[in-house]
Write an enzyme that holds these catalytic residues in place. Structure first.
Site, PDB file in Angstrom:
ATOM      1  N   GLU A  75       1.009  -1.281  -0.020  1.00 20.96           N
ATOM      2  CA  GLU A  75      -0.020   0.038   0.039  1.00 20.96           C
ATOM      3  C   GLU A  75       0.614   1.307  -0.082  1.00 20.96           C
ATOM      4  O   GLU A  75       1.631   1.424   0.704  1.00 20.96           O
ATOM      5  CB  GLU A  75      -0.796   0.020   1.174  1.00 20.96           C
ATOM      6  CG  GLU A  75      -1.795  -1.213   1.547  1.00 20.96           C
ATOM      7  CD  GLU A  75      -2.422  -1.512   2.505  1.00 20.96           C
ATOM      8  OE1 GLU A  75      -2.379  -0.574   3.560  1.00 20.96           O
ATOM      9  OE2 GLU A  75      -2.785  -2.689   2.889  1.00 20.96           O
ATOM     10  N   ASP A  92      -4.539   8.796  10.860  1.00 20.40           N
ATOM     11  CA  ASP A  92      -2.952   8.173  11.343  1.00 20.40           C
ATOM     12  C   ASP A  92      -2.406   8.831  12.371  1.00 20.40           C
ATOM     13  O   ASP A  92      -2.775   9.826  12.830  1.00 20.40           O
ATOM     14  CB  ASP A  92      -2.225   8.769  10.001  1.00 20.40           C
ATOM     15  CG  ASP A  92      -2.365   8.227   8.415  1.00 20.40           C
ATOM     16  OD1 ASP A  92      -2.885   7.282   8.699  1.00 20.40           O
ATOM     17  OD2 ASP A  92      -2.498   9.086   7.462  1.00 20.40           O
TER      18      ASP A  92
END
Length: 256
Positions: free
Chosen positions: A45, A56
């Site tokens: 990814e 994140d």
């Protein structure tokens, strides 16, 4: 059969690695990909850096900001990937936020993904119903799969709906938290993994968020088709030493 489907048909206990494009240096994207393929990673990814990455944790936020400071953008990334399929055979996924894609243009983005050989995209902030109503036909036109995240709070019926309308893998978020290295897997997580496994989905499932080493990788593989490692790998990229050697050693420590 697309490259992702072929991978899961041919192999078990898939290791997927996430890294941020343009990190630690702008031109590191292809060398990282080449090292990961040589090391035996199943699918990669490639993170598209974004200035406001809501899902994140600190490690990936830092890598994204560094990449942006280095000059990484979606346009630059596609330029770097222009000839990637002459070197890389493993499935490749782009992961990022919908703002970047809107700015680039939905159809232009899907078309460019197809041209350079991207197999699928993960857009965590794209609502599933909006995807079905406004995006699916465009991505289908160019043969680019969409991968959706499920969490411990996702009802079974919604998981089944995602499974019915996608054809790559399902990204199973291990806990309702941001990305980052965590220690151990709780009983609640194991119950969640078991619940999803019993749904007998047609798509394979990869577990991500908090997977960081051989122990957590092997444990999650008991409940899914493999695991995704992000933050621990991004941390590795910042370590001193030869990038290629460090990457091969990291992967070997996990999958042997």
């Amino acid at each position: 059969m697309n490259r992702i489907q072929q991978l899961f048909q041919d192999k078990k206990d898939i290791l997927s690695i996430y890294f941020t494009a343009g990190y630690p240096n702008l031109e590191d994207t292809l060398p990282v990909l080449e090292s990961l393929e040589e090391a035996g990673v199943g699918v990669v990814e490639i993170g598209i850096p974004f200035s406001d990455p809501l899902a994140d944790g600190p490690t990936i936020q830092h890598s994204g900001q560094t990449a942006l400071n280095n000059g990484m953008s979606l346009k630059v990334l596609f330029e770097q990937l222009a000839n990637v399929r002459s070197k890389i055979k493993m499935p490749l996924v782009l992961m990022g936020y919908i703002n970047n894609v809107h700015k680039y243009g939905i159809e232009s983005f899907a078309k460019k993904c197809s041209e350079v050989g991207i197999d699928a995209v993960i857009l965590p902030d794209l609502p599933f119903q909006e995807y079905l109503n406004h995006y699916k036909d465009t991505f289908d036109k160019y043969g680019v799969s969409n991968i959706f995240l499920i969490t411990p709070q996702t009802p079974n019926e919604r998981i089944k709906l995602i499974d019915k309308n996608t054809n790559a893998f399902i990204y199973m978020v291990s806990s309702a938290a941001v990305t980052g290295v965590k220690k151990g897997i709780s009983e609640a997580q194991l119950a969640y993994f078991d619940r999803v496994k019993k749904l007998n989905l047609k798509n394979p499932v990869l577990i991500g968020f908090g997977i960081s080493d051989k122990t957590s990788y092997q444990e999650t593989c008991k409940y899914a088709d493999g695991a995704i490692i992000g933050s621990a790998f991004v941390k590795l990229l910042a370590q001193p030493g030869d990038l290629h050697t460090n990457i091969k050693s990291f992967v070997k420590d996990i999958i042997g």
